[in-house]
Write an enzyme that holds these catalytic residues in place. Structure first.
Site, PDB file in Angstrom:
ATOM      1  N   PRO A  96       0.818  -1.211   0.000  1.00  0.00           N
ATOM      2  CA  PRO A  96       0.000   0.000   0.000  1.00  0.00           C
ATOM      3  C   PRO A  96       0.857   1.269   0.000  1.00  0.00           C
ATOM      4  O   PRO A  96       1.901   1.312   0.650  1.00  0.00           O
ATOM      5  CB  PRO A  96      -0.822  -0.111   1.292  1.00  0.00           C
ATOM      6  CG  PRO A  96      -0.212  -1.211   2.086  1.00  0.00           C
ATOM      7  CD  PRO A  96       0.606  -2.056   1.177  1.00  0.00           C
ATOM      8  N   VAL A  97       0.391   2.266  -0.775  1.00  0.00           N
ATOM      9  CA  VAL A  97       1.157   3.520  -0.915  1.00  0.00           C
ATOM     10  C   VAL A  97       1.006   4.362   0.360  1.00  0.00           C
ATOM     11  O   VAL A  97      -0.049   4.349   0.998  1.00  0.00           O
ATOM     12  CB  VAL A  97       0.618   4.309  -2.144  1.00  0.00           C
ATOM     13  CG1 VAL A  97       1.306   5.655  -2.284  1.00  0.00           C
ATOM     14  CG2 VAL A  97       0.811   3.484  -3.415  1.00  0.00           C
ATOM     15  N   LEU A 101       5.286   1.079   4.566  1.00  0.00           N
ATOM     16  CA  LEU A 101       5.844  -0.233   4.203  1.00  0.00           C
ATOM     17  C   LEU A 101       6.852  -0.151   3.049  1.00  0.00           C
ATOM     18  O   LEU A 101       7.202  -1.169   2.461  1.00  0.00           O
ATOM     19  CB  LEU A 101       4.730  -1.223   3.868  1.00  0.00           C
ATOM     20  CG  LEU A 101       3.810  -1.641   5.025  1.00  0.00           C
ATOM     21  CD1 LEU A 101       2.818  -2.713   4.582  1.00  0.00           C
ATOM     22  CD2 LEU A 101       4.600  -2.156   6.221  1.00  0.00           C
ATOM     23  N   SER A 103       6.727   1.390  -0.036  1.00  0.00           N
ATOM     24  CA  SER A 103       6.281   1.131  -1.416  1.00  0.00           C
ATOM     25  C   SER A 103       7.132   1.904  -2.430  1.00  0.00           C
ATOM     26  O   SER A 103       7.511   1.351  -3.472  1.00  0.00           O
ATOM     27  CB  SER A 103       4.796   1.445  -1.587  1.00  0.00           C
ATOM     28  OG  SER A 103       4.602   2.817  -1.707  1.00  0.00           O
ATOM     29  N   ALA A 105      10.282   2.970  -2.248  1.00  0.00           N
ATOM     30  CA  ALA A 105      11.627   2.397  -2.385  1.00  0.00           C
ATOM     31  C   ALA A 105      11.569   1.068  -3.136  1.00  0.00           C
ATOM     32  O   ALA A 105      12.425   0.782  -3.979  1.00  0.00           O
ATOM     33  CB  ALA A 105      12.251   2.200  -1.006  1.00  0.00           C
ATOM     34  N   ALA A 106      10.535   0.267  -2.857  1.00  0.00           N
ATOM     35  CA  ALA A 106      10.432  -1.052  -3.506  1.00  0.00           C
ATOM     36  C   ALA A 106      10.210  -0.900  -5.012  1.00  0.00           C
ATOM     37  O   ALA A 106      10.822  -1.614  -5.810  1.00  0.00           O
ATOM     38  CB  ALA A 106       9.308  -1.872  -2.872  1.00  0.00           C
ATOM     39  N   ASP A 147      15.028   2.903   4.079  1.00  0.00           N
ATOM     40  CA  ASP A 147      14.025   2.183   3.272  1.00  0.00           C
ATOM     41  C   ASP A 147      14.680   1.517   2.057  1.00  0.00           C
ATOM     42  O   ASP A 147      14.518   0.312   1.825  1.00  0.00           O
ATOM     43  CB  ASP A 147      12.927   3.141   2.772  1.00  0.00           C
ATOM     44  CG  ASP A 147      11.992   3.577   3.883  1.00  0.00           C
ATOM     45  OD1 ASP A 147      12.351   3.383   5.062  1.00  0.00           O
ATOM     46  OD2 ASP A 147      10.916   4.118   3.579  1.00  0.00           O
TER      47      ASP A 147
HETATM   48  C1  MEV Z   1      10.479   5.823   7.035  1.00  0.00           C
HETATM   49  O1  MEV Z   1      10.328   4.456   6.706  1.00  0.00           O
HETATM   50  C2  MEV Z   1      11.441   5.979   8.179  1.00  0.00           C
HETATM   51  C3  MEV Z   1      11.678   7.435   8.632  1.00  0.00           C
HETATM   52  O2  MEV Z   1      12.639   7.365   9.685  1.00  0.00           O
HETATM   53  C4  MEV Z   1      12.207   8.280   7.505  1.00  0.00           C
HETATM   54  C5  MEV Z   1      13.619   7.917   7.069  1.00  0.00           C
HETATM   55  O3  MEV Z   1      14.343   7.257   7.799  1.00  0.00           O
HETATM   56  O4  MEV Z   1      13.989   8.346   5.965  1.00  0.00           O
HETATM   57  C6  MEV Z   1      10.423   8.056   9.178  1.00  0.00           C
END
Ligand code: MEV
Length: 308
Positions: A96-97, A101, A103, A105-106, A147
């Site tokens: 899900p966007v 989770l 999305s 980066a994946a 991520d």
């Molecule tokens: C996002 O998955 C994690 C955060 O710490 C942002 C980041 O690390 O870039 C909120």
């Protein structure tokens, strides 16, 4: 035709503080993934079909800040592909966007891998990761890089911004239930909100980030030794610190509370927060029951996953 996959991810400990140089722990979630297919085509141009985001268009008709267009343009520039090839790119994702989770980066990692393989421009994991980090920076302002790292290597990691990655050795596998509030919340906004707090009182927030860093280090030890009660307690404290950072939400707090009441050893929000997903550490035999309670309490979706 070339096809490539990349998994989703959860942040186990340390989100937000990781942007300020503290360590964080994260793991891939293989139950959801981005799936990219690249094939040669007879039609001029590069055609993108991404039904999950309602996109069907030729590359040159997309604005340059479109996330998919920026991956393709940057890749073609890096690989010095000229003239543009005739391609058909199909992108599907079950992640899900704007839900924490990973999305974005994946999709970036799967798309880059598929293009690099289809156009015979070899890239190592390290190069894919560095490329995906540059793309994350375009869209997310000041990302830590966690991520793209978890998604590229598809392994649990102990991560400190700017340092070589450490693949996490999990002594004994453990089970997590992931619950989706169904509220979409872009990471860029919550990261921006924390930055405003930090800019207004750096001394206070550096101290909070230090506390988070301490929790992450203890959590890494607890994971190695299999001290699950301790690990669960650390998740609860991490959630409190995230509440302090104003990145929780009523929906997240509700699901976290329900998970704890119905047998989880600990629970916290995961990722950017203000919506998106929460995670709960559960004894394996309790996983279905906790997932059921989360659904009853309004979770849009739940995933049971093993970190190993
Ligand atoms: C996002 O998955 C994690 C955060 O710490 C942002 C980041 O690390 O870039 C909120």
């Amino acid at each position: 035709m070339t096809r490539s996959f990349a998994p989703g991810k959860v942040i186990l400990f340390g989100e937000h503080a990781v942007v300020y140089g503290r360590p964080a722990l994260a793991a891939p979630v293989t139950q959801v993934h981005a799936d990219v297919e690249v094939r040669d085509s007879d039609h001029t141009g590069i055609w993108i079909d991404a039904p999950d985001v309602n996109l069907r268009a030729e590359l040159n008709t997309l604005p340059s800040d479109d996330p998919l267009a920026s991956v393709i343009h940057n890749f073609l520039f890096l690989a010095r592909v000229s003239p543009f090839p005739k391609l058909k790119i199909k992108i599907n994702s079950t992640i899900p966007v704007a839900s924490g989770l990973g999305s974005g980066a994946a999709v970036t990692v799967a798309l880059t891998r598929a293009l690099s393989s289809h156009l015979h421009f070899a890239m190592s994991d390290e190069e894919i990761n560095a490329f995906a980090y540059e793309i994350e920076k375009i869209h997310h302002g000041t990302p830590s890089g966690i991520d793209n790292t978890v998604v590229t290597y598809a392994k649990p990691v102990y991560f400190i911004k700017g340092q070589p990655i450490e693949i996490l050795k999990v002594g004994h596998p453990f089970t997590m239930v992931i619950g989706d509030t169904g509220v979409s919340a872009p990471t860029k906004e919550s990261v921006g909100a924390v930055r405003k707090l930090w800019e207004a009182d750096r001394v206070k927030w550096e101290r909070v980030f230090d506390e988070v860093g301490g929790i992450v280090r203890q959590a890494r030890r607890a994971m190695k030794s299999g001290e699950w009660e301790l690990l669960g307690g650390l998740m609860n404290v991490n959630h409190e610190l995230l509440q302090k950072m104003t990145v929780s939400s009523p929906e997240l707090d509700e699901l976290v509370g329900v998970a704890r009441k119905t047998g989880a050893l600990g629970a916290k929000l995961s990722g950017g927060g203000r919506g998106g997903n929460m995670i709960a550490l559960v004894p394996l035999e309790m996983a279905e029951a906790v997932a059921g309670s989360l659904k009853e309490a309004g979770a849009k979706n739940t995933i049971i996953t093993q970190v190993s």
